[in-house]
Design a protein around this motif. Sequence first.
Motif, PDB file in Angstrom:
ATOM      1  N   PHE A   1      -3.567   4.721 -13.780  1.00 16.82           N
ATOM      2  CA  PHE A   1      -2.939   4.756 -12.463  1.00 16.82           C
ATOM      3  C   PHE A   1      -2.538   6.182 -12.155  1.00 16.82           C
ATOM      4  N   GLY A   2      -3.196   6.792 -11.158  1.00 12.01           N
ATOM      5  CA  GLY A   2      -2.915   8.179 -10.863  1.00 12.01           C
ATOM      6  C   GLY A   2      -3.199   9.033 -12.084  1.00 12.01           C
ATOM      7  N   SER A   3      -2.228   9.844 -12.467  1.00 14.80           N
ATOM      8  CA  SER A   3      -2.375  10.683 -13.657  1.00 14.80           C
ATOM      9  C   SER A   3      -1.875   9.989 -14.916  1.00 14.80           C
ATOM     10  N   GLY A   4      -1.321   8.792 -14.766  1.00 18.03           N
ATOM     11  CA  GLY A   4      -0.732   8.099 -15.904  1.00 18.03           C
ATOM     12  C   GLY A   4      -1.253   6.685 -16.080  1.00 18.03           C
ATOM     13  N   THR A   5      -0.337   5.764 -16.429  1.00 23.99           N
ATOM     14  CA  THR A   5      -0.705   4.381 -16.712  1.00 23.99           C
ATOM     15  C   THR A   5       0.285   3.433 -16.058  1.00 23.99           C
ATOM     16  N   LEU A   6      -0.239   2.400 -15.417  1.00 26.89           N
ATOM     17  CA  LEU A   6       0.580   1.330 -14.863  1.00 26.89           C
ATOM     18  C   LEU A   6       0.695   0.224 -15.906  1.00 26.89           C
ATOM     19  N   GLN A   7       1.918  -0.165 -16.242  1.00 29.26           N
ATOM     20  CA  GLN A   7       2.153  -1.154 -17.304  1.00 29.26           C
ATOM     21  C   GLN A   7       3.042  -2.263 -16.760  1.00 29.26           C
ATOM     22  N   ARG A   8       2.709  -3.498 -17.107  1.00 28.83           N
ATOM     23  CA  ARG A   8       3.528  -4.647 -16.709  1.00 28.83           C
ATOM     24  C   ARG A   8       3.956  -5.385 -17.985  1.00 28.83           C
ATOM     25  N   PRO A   9       4.993  -4.905 -18.640  1.00 28.04           N
ATOM     26  CA  PRO A   9       5.351  -5.409 -19.966  1.00 28.04           C
ATOM     27  C   PRO A   9       5.906  -6.824 -19.987  1.00 28.04           C
ATOM     28  N   LEU A  10       6.352  -7.340 -18.840  1.00 28.16           N
ATOM     29  CA  LEU A  10       6.975  -8.665 -18.816  1.00 28.16           C
ATOM     30  C   LEU A  10       6.021  -9.753 -18.344  1.00 28.16           C
ATOM     31  N   LEU A  11       4.741  -9.480 -18.339  1.00 29.02           N
ATOM     32  CA  LEU A  11       3.785 -10.411 -17.738  1.00 29.02           C
ATOM     33  C   LEU A  11       3.691 -11.742 -18.495  1.00 29.02           C
TER      34      LEU A  11
ATOM     35  N   LEU B   1       0.829  -1.207   0.000  1.00 28.66           N
ATOM     36  CA  LEU B   1       0.000   0.000   0.000  1.00 28.66           C
ATOM     37  C   LEU B   1       0.865   1.260   0.000  1.00 28.66           C
ATOM     38  N   SER B   2       1.885   1.284   0.849  1.00 25.30           N
ATOM     39  CA  SER B   2       2.765   2.445   0.932  1.00 25.30           C
ATOM     40  C   SER B   2       3.499   2.668  -0.377  1.00 25.30           C
ATOM     41  N   ARG B   3       3.954   1.559  -0.966  1.00 23.95           N
ATOM     42  CA  ARG B   3       4.724   1.641  -2.212  1.00 23.95           C
ATOM     43  C   ARG B   3       3.871   2.203  -3.350  1.00 23.95           C
ATOM     44  N   TYR B   4       2.674   1.664  -3.503  1.00 21.30           N
ATOM     45  CA  TYR B   4       1.830   2.085  -4.611  1.00 21.30           C
ATOM     46  C   TYR B   4       1.264   3.492  -4.396  1.00 21.30           C
ATOM     47  N   SER B   5       1.073   3.874  -3.151  1.00 21.19           N
ATOM     48  CA  SER B   5       0.657   5.239  -2.876  1.00 21.19           C
ATOM     49  C   SER B   5       1.738   6.214  -3.332  1.00 21.19           C
ATOM     50  N   ASN B   6       2.993   5.869  -3.069  1.00 18.97           N
ATOM     51  CA  ASN B   6       4.106   6.704  -3.499  1.00 18.97           C
ATOM     52  C   ASN B   6       4.209   6.737  -5.027  1.00 18.97           C
ATOM     53  N   PHE B   7       4.066   5.577  -5.657  1.00 15.89           N
ATOM     54  CA  PHE B   7       4.102   5.524  -7.122  1.00 15.89           C
ATOM     55  C   PHE B   7       3.066   6.475  -7.720  1.00 15.89           C
ATOM     56  N   ARG B   8       1.860   6.423  -7.159  1.00 13.89           N
ATOM     57  CA  ARG B   8       0.749   7.214  -7.703  1.00 13.89           C
ATOM     58  C   ARG B   8       1.056   8.716  -7.587  1.00 13.89           C
ATOM     59  N   GLN B   9       1.671   9.114  -6.496  1.00 16.29           N
ATOM     60  CA  GLN B   9       1.997  10.523  -6.302  1.00 16.29           C
ATOM     61  C   GLN B   9       3.091  10.979  -7.269  1.00 16.29           C
ATOM     62  N   ARG B  10       4.002  10.103  -7.613  1.00 13.49           N
ATOM     63  CA  ARG B  10       5.126  10.446  -8.481  1.00 13.49           C
ATOM     64  C   ARG B  10       4.739  10.522  -9.958  1.00 13.49           C
ATOM     65  N   LEU B  11       3.782   9.705 -10.364  1.00 12.76           N
ATOM     66  CA  LEU B  11       3.471   9.557 -11.780  1.00 12.76           C
ATOM     67  C   LEU B  11       2.755  10.792 -12.321  1.00 12.76           C
ATOM     68  N   GLY B  12       3.345  11.419 -13.333  1.00 15.51           N
ATOM     69  CA  GLY B  12       2.763  12.609 -13.928  1.00 15.51           C
ATOM     70  C   GLY B  12       1.774  12.284 -15.033  1.00 15.51           C
ATOM     71  N   ALA B  13       1.141  13.307 -15.560  1.00 15.38           N
ATOM     72  CA  ALA B  13       0.149  13.132 -16.626  1.00 15.38           C
ATOM     73  C   ALA B  13       0.799  12.496 -17.846  1.00 15.38           C
ATOM     74  N   ASP B  14       0.144  11.473 -18.379  1.00 15.33           N
ATOM     75  CA  ASP B  14       0.577  10.773 -19.593  1.00 15.33           C
ATOM     76  C   ASP B  14       1.908  10.049 -19.429  1.00 15.33           C
ATOM     77  N   GLU B  15       2.354   9.847 -18.188  1.00 13.95           N
ATOM     78  CA  GLU B  15       3.576   9.075 -17.947  1.00 13.95           C
ATOM     79  C   GLU B  15       3.217   7.611 -17.659  1.00 13.95           C
ATOM     80  N   PHE B  16       4.229   6.741 -17.773  1.00 15.27           N
ATOM     81  CA  PHE B  16       4.030   5.307 -17.565  1.00 15.27           C
ATOM     82  C   PHE B  16       4.877   4.826 -16.393  1.00 15.27           C
ATOM     83  N   LEU B  17       4.295   3.912 -15.619  1.00 19.04           N
ATOM     84  CA  LEU B  17       5.041   3.219 -14.576  1.00 19.04           C
ATOM     85  C   LEU B  17       5.150   1.755 -14.981  1.00 19.04           C
ATOM     86  N   PHE B  18       6.381   1.256 -15.147  1.00 13.10           N
ATOM     87  CA  PHE B  18       6.618  -0.148 -15.451  1.00 13.10           C
ATOM     88  C   PHE B  18       6.975  -0.883 -14.164  1.00 13.10           C
ATOM     89  N   THR B  19       6.362  -2.038 -13.941  1.00 10.39           N
ATOM     90  CA  THR B  19       6.784  -2.928 -12.855  1.00 10.39           C
ATOM     91  C   THR B  19       7.248  -4.244 -13.470  1.00 10.39           C
TER      92      THR B  19
END
Length: 402
Positions: free
Chosen positions: A142-152, A94-112
């Motif tokens: 995800f937040g202002s952007g998109t959460l992506q898991r490209p290696l799934l 929960l703490s980790r993803y809350s931080n991710f969401r705050q960091r992610l800007g508009a139209d940016e991607f988060l890869f896990t």
Amino acid sequence: MCPVLEALKALELPVDSKIWIAYSGGLDSTVLLHASVQVFGVPRIRALHINHQLSSSSDRWVEHCVRTADQWNVDLTVDKVVVSAGNLEYQARLSRYSNFRQRLGADEFLFTGHHRDDDVETLTWQLFTGRAMIGIPESRPFGSGTLQRPLLHVERQELETYAKQHEIIWIEDASNKDTSFDRNWIRHKFLPQLQKRFPQGKHRILDFKRATLPLVKREPLALPERELAIEDIRAWLLAYEVNPPTTVLKEIQLQINAKADANPEIKVADGLFVRRYRKRLHLVPVYEEFTPLKIEVGKQIRLSNGILTWKNSTQGFEEGHTLLCTNRLNLKGDQRSIMDGGVHKKLANLFQESSVPPWLRDGWPVLCEGETVVSLVDISSDSTSGSGRQSRTLEPKWHPFD
């Protein structure tokens, strides 16, 4: 082509979009970071390391990540988070993803770095704990952007092969082998035995993965006139990364029809409850009550349940002035009112008029000068508190945590 690079090249991302890599320093995220640099180039990549401060090795892991990022010329951000008490594995997430969401800007991607074996483990855990077998989604807002898991769709073994070919060094977290954690037991005990007995067992488990549920916004869920379906509740909770057992969803379905003056409360995860208020369902976290403290007008304050900030105002408080920040639980009975428009108004009535849900009221910040309440933040302020002051005046703003 290498499966790792192939998976990344198959992504259709907007040209020049920024990409954050959730970088723990372990095998999965290190391979993801290295491969993303190869495919997308250094200028588009930013790495984000979360220090949960739960291990004696945390600082050493940070140093390793800094060295690796420097070696690959990648911009690295290191954030410390505070993990709440309870189920540490869940609270850390929960703490980790809350931080991710705050960091992610508009139209940016988060890869896990989640891979196919992670998906199998998640599906197995969901099956054994009575949850819907949803698995891990490949992509979602995800937040202002998109959460992506490209290696799934990439096997862990293929990640190891990539790491060896490129002489990549990664961190091995000893806690990942602790089989007292359900997921570790599934990974190290159950799935290896399943693979020996049924070589295609992992693939069969993946066949049980449900189609993606409708995307729902992270906001209170309006109750329809008809009965709310379990799948509607499930989709809503998944917007908050919560997937409770089906029995819990049935309890929610039952409790939301309780009489109007009832206050149903159903636990859906460690420290999270579903509550009903004015024909809407709310997901409510449990916060520790903050201790009253003296604050300086103009300085941002982080409390246990939110952040107090300031903005310019003609009827505010003098910058640099000292106030007491408290809440109504710490006020005497005769203090629980404020002068509003020349009339004393009870805080309880102001909360009700402003539609503040009951569970937020006891932790809502109240500012005092001496024994006198001068601000019920965002709701009411004593209009005489800033009169006659010549210097800059500021008004408090309250941002409760999601």
